[in-house]
Write an enzyme that holds these catalytic residues in place. Structure first.
Site, PDB file in Angstrom:
ATOM      1  N   VAL A  86       3.798  18.780 -42.657  1.00 46.84           N
ATOM      2  CA  VAL A  86       4.283  19.664 -41.603  1.00 46.84           C
ATOM      3  C   VAL A  86       3.520  20.984 -41.639  1.00 46.84           C
ATOM      4  O   VAL A  86       3.247  21.531 -42.714  1.00 46.84           O
ATOM      5  CB  VAL A  86       5.801  19.909 -41.739  1.00 46.84           C
ATOM      6  CG1 VAL A  86       6.169  20.525 -43.090  1.00 46.84           C
ATOM      7  CG2 VAL A  86       6.322  20.765 -40.595  1.00 46.84           C
ATOM      8  N   SER A  87       3.168  21.509 -40.467  1.00 47.36           N
ATOM      9  CA  SER A  87       2.458  22.778 -40.316  1.00 47.36           C
ATOM     10  C   SER A  87       1.105  22.669 -41.033  1.00 47.36           C
ATOM     11  O   SER A  87       0.359  21.741 -40.761  1.00 47.36           O
ATOM     12  CB  SER A  87       3.326  23.923 -40.824  1.00 47.36           C
ATOM     13  OG  SER A  87       2.795  25.170 -40.440  1.00 47.36           O
TER      14      SER A  87
END
Length: 367
Positions: free
Chosen positions: A216-217
């Site tokens: 994520v990210s």
């Protein structure tokens, strides 16, 4: 209320509440804060309340409740420190509380977890392994957090995989969590991929031949890089809100994000940090991905322009792109639109269970 606190309240509520913070606590804590300098201490104070509930439950033998309370406390301590780099002593103290609370919670989670420490360069990487109930070895998802997230934050996402018969191997990589003090952020994750692949292979209840990668990210960047580095050793990969080139996003990032990257890349100033950010570039890695890859992105991402996801999609052969038109960074504000689908997608590629939940093994945690 200063600008940083106002921004936090405006943008972070979905992320916090999707990952362990109650809506009432988010409202209560943020209402008590006027300046950013108060942020860390305010969240630690409420984290201590949840930790006390967990310690009391442990003493009374209510093990399931102890695990839930301590894991929740760990999330609060984590959110106290996650971008609080203006006072490193406070940040490190809150982080230590998060790690300690989560470590004590692990045996009592449903299903339980365990720590794995992995030597790497001048420090170590720490992972949490959780497996479904039943007989292994299990297909496994290597889970990689982002710039300001850690393994203590992603428990609710882990659960979506565990519910579908997939084990999770959630790691603090270079510049993240327990590794951030000794191992700096790096763009080249090929050596990291090899170390993690070996560590997963050392776990007898994990089936490394059915390996998925999720991030994520910035972890979305890392997940593409790791999937590329592993080649046909990876069965599938997911990138949630990951950039193609992080340096290209630099000027649009909030000051807190840039400062956090500076600290975790072990650089002296904004210019040096930007130079490191420019090394997080998928130009070479993305075309080398051979496993199926799912890209998930929010079109209203305020940190990483959605065009970055389109570039990843164009560069990764055969990749799928799920663009959520109204979602923000990390898509926590639209979790039902992507978390179940992502878990089903990985389960289908790794040989997990996407069928009848009544066929899964009942929970066996303590009362």
């Amino acid at each position: 209320m200063d600008e940083r606190v106002a921004s936090a309240i405006a943008h972070w509520a979905p992320r916090f509440t999707a990952n362990g913070v109650t809506p009432a606590d988010f409202a209560r804590v943020t209402a008590s804060i006027d300046t950013w300098a108060e942020w860390c201490a305010a969240w630690v104070a409420v984290g201590e309340q949840h930790e006390e509930l967990g310690r009391e439950a442990l003493k009374e033998g209510r093990l399931r409740s102890a695990g839930e309370h301590l894991a929740q406390a760990a999330a609060y301590f984590h959110f106290a420190k996650f971008v609080f780099v203006e006072d490193l002593d406070q940040m490190k103290s809150a982080h230590a509380r998060a790690v300690a609370a989560y470590t004590d919670a692990l045996p009592h989670l449903d299903p339980p977890g365990r720590r794995v420490e992995i030597p790497f360069e001048d420090g170590k990487l720490v992972a949490i392994v959780r497996t479904p109930y039943g007989e292994g070895p299990f297909p496994v998802v290597l889970m990689i957090p982002g710039l300001d997230s850690t393994k203590e934050e992603i428990r609710s996402t882990e659960q979506t995989f565990l519910d579908r018969g997939l084990a999770t191997f959630s790691v603090d990589g270079p510049g993240q969590g327990e590794a951030e003090y000794d191992v700096k952020i790096r763009g080249d994750w090929a050596p990291v991929a090899e170390v993690l692949y070996d560590a997963i292979g050392d776990q007898p209840d994990l089936d490394r031949d059915r390996l998925g990668v999720w991030g994520v990210s910035l972890g979305g960047y890392y997940s593409v890089a790791v999937t590329a580095a592993l080649g046909d050793r990876a069965s599938a990969g997911v990138a949630l809100a990951g950039p193609f080139n992080f340096g290209e996003c630099w000027d649009g990032l909030p000051s807190m994000t840039r400062d956090t990257f500076r600290v975790r890349s072990h650089t002296a100033d904004d210019d040096e940090a930007r130079a490191v950010a420019n090394t997080l570039d998928l130009t070479e890695a993305a075309p080398r991905v051979t496993a199926p890859m799912l890209l998930v992105f929010g079109k209203k991402d305020r940190l990483i322009p959605y065009q970055q996801a389109e570039r990843v999609h164009a560069a990764v052969p055969g990749s799928e792109l799920l663009m959520l038109e109204e979602a923000n960074h990390g898509c926590a504000d639209y979790s039902p639109w992507h978390r179940p689908r992502t878990a089903d997608w990985l389960a289908a590629h790794l040989g997990g269970d996407v069928g009848d939940p009544s066929t899964t093994t009942p929970a066996k945690a303590g009362v």
